[in-house]
Enzyme design. Structure first.
Site, PDB file in Angstrom:
ATOM      1  CG  HIS A 248      -8.682  44.725 -17.311  1.00 27.53           C
ATOM      2  ND1 HIS A 248      -8.096  45.970 -17.457  1.00 27.53           N
ATOM      3  CD2 HIS A 248      -8.467  44.370 -16.022  1.00 27.53           C
ATOM      4  CE1 HIS A 248      -7.574  46.349 -16.304  1.00 27.53           C
ATOM      5  NE2 HIS A 248      -7.791  45.399 -15.417  1.00 27.53           N
TER       6      HIS A 248
ATOM      7  CG  ASP B  78      -5.150  38.700 -12.440  1.00 23.75           C
ATOM      8  OD1 ASP B  78      -4.037  38.692 -11.873  1.00 23.75           O
ATOM      9  OD2 ASP B  78      -5.789  39.739 -12.652  1.00 23.75           O
TER      10      ASP B  78
END
Length: 114
Positions: free
Chosen positions: A100, A30
């Site tokens: 996700h 991320d």
């Protein structure tokens, strides 16, 4: 989807720190981590949210979890513990509308989360 950020990452049109990719699943770090280890695991095929998954996605969703387990082990999170999060819809905190799974770890995680 043409405008989907995660579809562009899968296609290699947007750079990312990929940790895993095969025909079905991609995992990458991320860019705005909420924990020392924050990895996203996504299906390569666009599914907007878990609400849009169907019975035909059953094996794909199982594979998503198994790949997440593999990544957690690879990242050294399995022994100390980690958290999986799937945000769904705006009220659930979903900001990118491509399914996700977040893997969060590397520190003590509090509860309740939000």
């Amino acid at each position: 989807m043409q405008d989907c950020l995660f579809c562009k990452i899968v296609a290699g049109e947007i750079p990312s720190q990929k940790l895993f990719q095969d025909d079905d699943i991609t995992a990458f770090r991320d860019i705005n981590p909420a924990a020392p280890k924050h990895i996203l695991v996504i299906p390569n095929r666009h599914i907007a949210s878990i609400n849009e998954a169907s019975e035909q996605d059953q094996s794909l969703l199982g594979k998503l979890l198994l790949v997440a387990n593999q990544i957690a082990e690879q990242e050294g999170l399995a022994e100390e513990g980690f958290r999986y999060v799937i945000n769904t819809g705006s009220n659930g905190g979903q900001t990118v509308f491509h399914l996700h799974l977040h893997i969060l770890g590397g520190r003590q995680l509090g509860w309740p989360p939000g």
